[in-house]
Write a protein that holds these residues in place. Structure first.
Motif, PDB file in Angstrom:
ATOM      1  N   UNK A  54       0.874  -1.687  -0.396  1.00  0.00           N
ATOM      2  CA  UNK A  54      -0.497   0.107   0.103  1.00  0.00           C
ATOM      3  C   UNK A  54       0.607   0.883  -0.084  1.00  0.00           C
ATOM      4  N   UNK A  55       2.193   1.074   0.340  1.00  0.00           N
ATOM      5  CA  UNK A  55       2.904   2.429   0.704  1.00  0.00           C
ATOM      6  C   UNK A  55       3.508   2.553  -0.615  1.00  0.00           C
ATOM      7  N   UNK A  56       3.937   1.828  -1.636  1.00  0.00           N
ATOM      8  CA  UNK A  56       3.804   2.115  -2.396  1.00  0.00           C
ATOM      9  C   UNK A  56       3.537   2.900  -3.704  1.00  0.00           C
ATOM     10  N   UNK A  57       1.428   2.826  -3.560  1.00  0.00           N
ATOM     11  CA  UNK A  57       0.477   3.356  -4.407  1.00  0.00           C
ATOM     12  C   UNK A  57       1.404   5.148  -4.491  1.00  0.00           C
ATOM     13  N   UNK A  58       1.461   5.629  -4.089  1.00  0.00           N
ATOM     14  CA  UNK A  58       2.310   7.202  -3.794  1.00  0.00           C
ATOM     15  C   UNK A  58       3.009   7.332  -4.908  1.00  0.00           C
ATOM     16  N   UNK A  59       4.016   6.056  -4.999  1.00  0.00           N
ATOM     17  CA  UNK A  59       5.253   5.707  -5.942  1.00  0.00           C
ATOM     18  C   UNK A  59       4.640   6.142  -7.908  1.00  0.00           C
ATOM     19  N   UNK A  60       3.901   5.182  -7.189  1.00  0.00           N
ATOM     20  CA  UNK A  60       3.493   4.848  -8.231  1.00  0.00           C
ATOM     21  C   UNK A  60       2.263   6.006  -9.350  1.00  0.00           C
ATOM     22  N   UNK A  61       1.838   6.832  -8.660  1.00  0.00           N
ATOM     23  CA  UNK A  61       1.096   8.201  -8.830  1.00  0.00           C
ATOM     24  C   UNK A  61       1.793   8.621 -10.072  1.00  0.00           C
ATOM     25  N   UNK A  62       3.405   8.387  -9.220  1.00  0.00           N
ATOM     26  CA  UNK A  62       4.262   9.055  -9.284  1.00  0.00           C
ATOM     27  C   UNK A  62       4.471   9.075 -10.772  1.00  0.00           C
ATOM     28  N   UNK A  63       5.219   8.150 -10.915  1.00  0.00           N
ATOM     29  CA  UNK A  63       6.546   7.407 -12.181  1.00  0.00           C
ATOM     30  C   UNK A  63       5.885   6.422 -12.693  1.00  0.00           C
TER      31      UNK A  63
END
Length: 352
Positions: A54-63
């Motif tokens: 779940x903590x990776x979702x924010x990164x996936x929104x940018x890259x």
């Protein structure tokens, strides 16, 4: 949603077909996160628990993310032709620019994991903006290691050899569920003939021959100049090799993260901690300035203050010294966290 778009393709390269999975759409001038797995794994078994966290979702929104599988290592791969010569580590690194060109993303690449990624940086420095290296061993196997490996191959099946490469003795003895899971993945999800060729290629790798920049040193030395995050679990079978690799890195651009109570696969064992460190690393490169933090947020100021004290006390001879101080963090808000040092390596070292 475009960020959930998944595109799989077999990319034709000079060294055979390479199976790739693109997640999301490249975001303007931002780099793409490019992953490459370890031996005995593919992008799913190596990175799925990390990128599904779940903590990776924010990164996936940018890259956007491009997962690359070595030839014949993806799930359901057919046996490679007997006429096919499996690529060396150097040749595998040369397939990656072809992958980026295939997806029409020729901007900088943010690289995550495995030996050949360092080779890509050394050969194509303009293509790589940063490196996240898990379990990096800069040295090829020595004569004694090769001899021991040859004897082991006579008495152990290929999955056992891979398990010993991925996990430490303590983990193998005590974490039966994890080892059983990965033994099943290695045995049933990867073509064994193809895996044998990949393992042989890795075992035949040459030294990276990278050197730490030293004033008045060898001007022709190979150096990794981009920001780098080295990660290893303290129970990893390659922890000593990673410490040695760290000693060869540029101390002003390198962070060494040794994860406490962590085994051979930090991205599987403690994905939350790894993602937190990854977010800070990305911020240090100038991206995601407003990323949400949890585990590290409270310790960030204390860490930077500690580093400043170390600089004043020790001058250039400090393990916490670093050019990008705003990316240096500790996980001291986590039980058992502490700063560690390993003598004369000088790059920022963190334990968590």
């Amino acid at each position: 949603d475009k960020k959930d778009l998944i595109c799989e393709d077999d990319v034709e390269t000079a060294f055979g077909l390479v199976h790739c999975t693109m997640m999301g759409v490249p975001k303007g001038n931002r780099p793409t996160i490019l992953t490459f797995h370890d031996i005995g794994l593919n992008h799913k078994s190596c990175f799925e628990s990390l990128f599904n966290h779940k903590d990776m979702h924010e990164i996936m929104q940018h890259f956007a993310v491009c997962h690359v599988d070595a030839p014949g290592q993806q799930e359901g791969a057919s046996t490679l032709s007997t006429e096919y010569t499996y690529p060396s580590m150097d040749q595998l690194s040369e397939t990656l620019p072809m992958v980026l060109q295939h997806f029409r993303n020729v901007s900088f690449a943010q690289i995550t994991i495995f030996f050949c990624m360092c080779l890509l940086k050394l050969k194509h420095p303009d293509m790589v903006e940063g490196l996240v290296l898990i379990n990096l061993s800069a040295h090829a196997e020595g004569f004694l290691e090769r001899a021991a490996q040859k004897i082991t191959s006579w008495t152990h099946a290929l999955p056992d050899t891979v398990i010993s490469h991925l996990f430490g003795k303590e983990e193998i003895q005590n974490n039966h569920e994890l080892i059983s899971t990965f033994r099943h993945l290695i045995t049933n999800n990867i073509n064994q003939s193809n895996l044998q060729q990949f393992v042989k290629s890795y075992k035949s790798r040459r030294n990276l021959e990278i050197e730490r920049p030293v004033q008045g040193g060898n001007l022709n030395a190979r150096m990794l100049q981009c920001p780098a995050l080295l990660i290893v679990g303290d129970n990893s079978p390659v922890v000593d090799a990673v410490v040695d690799s760290n000693s060869r890195m540029n101390p002003t651009t390198t962070t060494f993260l040794k994860m406490a109570d962590c085994g051979g696969l930090p991205q599987v064992d403690q994905p939350g901690k790894l993602i937190e460190a990854f977010k800070y690393f990305i911020q240090g490169m100038g991206y995601m300035p407003s990323a949400s933090m949890t585990r590290l947020a409270r310790s960030r100021t204390a860490s930077n203050s500690s580093m400043e004290r170390n600089r004043n006390r020790s001058g250039t001879n400090t393990d916490e010294q670093r050019g990008r101080s705003h990316t240096d963090v500790s996980m001291e808000s986590t039980p058992g966290a502490e700063h560690s040092s390993s003598g004369p390596t000088h790059s920022a070292e963190l334990s968590c």
